[in-house]
Write a protein that holds these residues in place. Structure first.
Motif, mmCIF file in Angstrom:
data_model
loop_
_atom_site.group_PDB
_atom_site.id
_atom_site.type_symbol
_atom_site.label_atom_id
_atom_site.label_comp_id
_atom_site.label_asym_id
_atom_site.label_seq_id
_atom_site.Cartn_x
_atom_site.Cartn_y
_atom_site.Cartn_z
ATOM 1 N N GLN A 73 0.826 -1.199 0.000
ATOM 2 C CA GLN A 73 0.000 0.000 0.000
ATOM 3 C C GLN A 73 0.869 1.263 0.000
ATOM 4 N N ILE A 74 1.964 1.236 0.763
ATOM 5 C CA ILE A 74 2.884 2.375 0.761
ATOM 6 C C ILE A 74 3.487 2.547 -0.630
ATOM 7 N N LEU A 75 3.925 1.452 -1.230
ATOM 8 C CA LEU A 75 4.541 1.532 -2.552
ATOM 9 C C LEU A 75 3.551 2.023 -3.599
ATOM 10 N N ASP A 76 2.278 1.671 -3.444
ATOM 11 C CA ASP A 76 1.259 2.178 -4.366
ATOM 12 C C ASP A 76 1.206 3.702 -4.325
ATOM 13 N N TYR A 77 1.224 4.268 -3.111
ATOM 14 C CA TYR A 77 1.166 5.719 -2.985
ATOM 15 C C TYR A 77 2.432 6.375 -3.548
ATOM 16 N N VAL A 78 3.580 5.785 -3.254
ATOM 17 C CA VAL A 78 4.838 6.343 -3.761
ATOM 18 C C VAL A 78 4.872 6.275 -5.288
ATOM 19 N N GLU A 79 4.350 5.199 -5.835
ATOM 20 C CA GLU A 79 4.313 5.064 -7.295
ATOM 21 C C GLU A 79 3.503 6.193 -7.930
ATOM 22 N N GLY A 80 2.479 6.657 -7.229
ATOM 23 C CA GLY A 80 1.682 7.757 -7.742
ATOM 24 C C GLY A 80 2.476 9.042 -7.893
ATOM 25 N N ILE A 81 3.585 9.145 -7.170
ATOM 26 C CA ILE A 81 4.432 10.333 -7.248
ATOM 27 C C ILE A 81 5.655 10.097 -8.131
ATOM 28 N N LEU A 82 6.341 8.988 -7.934
ATOM 29 C CA LEU A 82 7.605 8.740 -8.643
ATOM 30 C C LEU A 82 7.431 8.008 -9.968
ATOM 31 N N GLY A 83 6.261 7.425 -10.195
ATOM 32 C CA GLY A 83 6.087 6.629 -11.399
ATOM 33 C C GLY A 83 6.399 5.169 -11.143
ATOM 34 N N PRO A 84 6.429 4.343 -12.183
ATOM 35 C CA PRO A 84 6.482 2.889 -12.002
ATOM 36 C C PRO A 84 7.833 2.323 -11.586
ATOM 37 N N ASN A 85 8.915 3.093 -11.737
ATOM 38 C CA ASN A 85 10.249 2.555 -11.474
ATOM 39 C C ASN A 85 10.929 3.333 -10.347
ATOM 40 N N PHE A 86 11.094 2.695 -9.193
ATOM 41 C CA PHE A 86 11.774 3.387 -8.093
ATOM 42 C C PHE A 86 12.356 2.383 -7.109
ATOM 43 N N TYR A 87 13.315 2.890 -6.321
ATOM 44 C CA TYR A 87 13.968 2.054 -5.320
ATOM 45 C C TYR A 87 13.829 2.673 -3.932
ATOM 46 N N MET A 88 13.994 1.834 -2.916
ATOM 47 C CA MET A 88 14.000 2.266 -1.525
ATOM 48 C C MET A 88 15.442 2.213 -1.038
ATOM 49 N N TRP A 89 15.865 3.229 -0.305
ATOM 50 C CA TRP A 89 17.265 3.243 0.124
ATOM 51 C C TRP A 89 17.489 3.673 1.571
ATOM 52 N N GLY A 90 16.510 4.301 2.198
ATOM 53 C CA GLY A 90 16.757 4.819 3.542
ATOM 54 C C GLY A 90 15.601 4.571 4.490
ATOM 55 N N SER A 91 15.922 4.418 5.771
ATOM 56 C CA SER A 91 14.894 4.302 6.812
ATOM 57 C C SER A 91 15.492 4.764 8.131
ATOM 58 N N GLN A 92 14.652 5.366 8.960
ATOM 59 C CA GLN A 92 15.117 5.796 10.280
ATOM 60 C C GLN A 92 13.922 6.072 11.182
ATOM 61 N N PHE A 93 14.055 5.669 12.435
ATOM 62 C CA PHE A 93 13.029 5.968 13.418
ATOM 63 C C PHE A 93 13.316 7.314 14.074
ATOM 64 N N PHE A 94 12.261 8.098 14.269
ATOM 65 C CA PHE A 94 12.348 9.347 15.010
ATOM 66 C C PHE A 94 11.355 9.250 16.170
ATOM 67 N N ALA A 95 11.869 9.264 17.378
ATOM 68 C CA ALA A 95 11.034 9.086 18.561
ATOM 69 C C ALA A 95 11.302 10.212 19.549
ATOM 70 N N LYS A 96 10.240 10.786 20.079
ATOM 71 C CA LYS A 96 10.356 11.804 21.114
ATOM 72 C C LYS A 96 9.657 11.298 22.364
ATOM 73 N N SER A 97 10.400 11.230 23.435
ATOM 74 C CA SER A 97 9.825 10.758 24.690
ATOM 75 C C SER A 97 8.897 11.824 25.278
ATOM 76 N N PRO A 98 8.025 11.441 26.194
ATOM 77 C CA PRO A 98 7.132 12.420 26.821
ATOM 78 C C PRO A 98 7.907 13.589 27.425
ATOM 79 N N ASN A 99 7.424 14.799 27.154
ATOM 80 C CA ASN A 99 8.013 16.031 27.692
ATOM 81 C C ASN A 99 9.480 16.215 27.296
ATOM 82 N N SER A 100 9.854 15.647 26.167
ATOM 83 C CA SER A 100 11.216 15.808 25.664
ATOM 84 C C SER A 100 11.416 17.205 25.094
ATOM 85 N N LYS A 101 12.598 17.760 25.285
ATOM 86 C CA LYS A 101 12.932 19.074 24.735
ATOM 87 C C LYS A 101 13.502 18.969 23.322
#
Length: 267
Positions: A73-101
């Motif tokens: 489903q994610i790739l379907d949405y990305v295909e709507g922007i990039l077209g039929p040919n694309f690759y995945m290359w990066g991933s990263q979690f971003f987490a903020k703890s409660p009351n984090s500055k």
């Protein structure tokens, strides 16, 4: 298997504004509960003192994370922007703890990445409900049309080392990307974005995943560790070294993988 395509209106909005939200959930509440439980297997691999941000490009080593990043489903949405040919290359979690500055300073992704031409999409998958109280990502609509803007060193509470110079955009135009757990947003690699501190008693957790059209080439002198995972269509250019799909469900990526990077690629 259902196919989730973007409407012409959604595509026009993305290209005009530089982002897209309000898409049907990619994961159901039950699936997100399971994913959050399984995520603890990756968190258990962090060393003392490491934060969730250290789970970066672990799709190279963890099949569980690779499968999340390549959800059809994610790739379907990305295909709507990039077209039929694309690759995945990066991933990263971003987490903020409660009351984090901690904040994420205003920046453009493309400023950090040795990728040319600029033809990349980032999805932000909410692992928790995200709103203005707990530090939702903010974007400056249409700012992707201005090209790359000068960045300078950051000395505040931002988790990034660089930020946009003051006066290069109008912060009053900022829009918060509010998401329920299981929803995604999409944004252009040149849009100005950042996020404020988490002022709530709740966690704010999300996963970013990066995709580029096969016409995008990485400067391997700046990022020799770069790997491209063709996830849709065909690679008619073969500009980048292909990645190998991992087999271990939960495994961390070695620190040496990132030591090879230059500061310009650390994000």
């Amino acid at each position: 298997m259902a196919h989730y395509s973007l409407s012409e209106e959604q595509k026009a909005f993305y290209h005009g504004q530089g982002y897209l939200i309000n898409l049907p959930s990619v994961f159901s509440p039950a699936e997100m509960a399971q994913l959050n439980a399984e995520l603890k297997n990756l968190e258990a691999l962090l060393e003392p003192g490491e934060k969730m941000m250290a789970i970066r490009e672990w799709h190279i080593s963890s099949r569980w994370l690779y499968d999340v990043c390549t959800r059809p489903q994610i790739l379907d949405y990305v295909e709507g922007i990039l077209g039929p040919n694309f690759y995945m290359w990066g991933s990263q979690f971003f987490a903020k703890s409660p009351n984090s500055k901690e904040t994420v300073a205003w920046h453009q992704d493309a400023y950090y990445w040795p990728l040319h031409p600029h033809n990349s999409v980032t999805i932000w998958l909410a692992f928790t409900d995200v709103n203005e109280d707990n530090g939702a990502m903010q974007i400056i609509p249409k700012s992707h049309k201005a090209g790359l803007i000068t960045h300078t060193s950051n000395s505040g509470d931002s988790v990034l080392t660089l930020e946009l110079e003051q006066g290069t955009f109008n912060e009053a135009d900022a829009k918060s990307l509010i998401l329920h757990a299981g929803q995604i947003s999409l944004h252009d690699d040149a849009i100005v974005h950042g996020s404020p501190a988490n002022q709530s008693d709740r966690w704010r957790n999300g996963l970013t995943v990066r995709y580029s059209g096969t016409n995008v080439k990485c400067d391997l002198t700046k990022a020799p560790q770069f790997k491209a995972y063709l996830v849709r269509g065909a690679d008619e250019f073969n500009y980048n070294p292909p990645g190998v799909i991992p087999t271990e469900p939960f495994a961390r990526l070695s620190k040496e993988h990132h030591i090879a990077s230059t500061d310009e690629f650390k994000k």
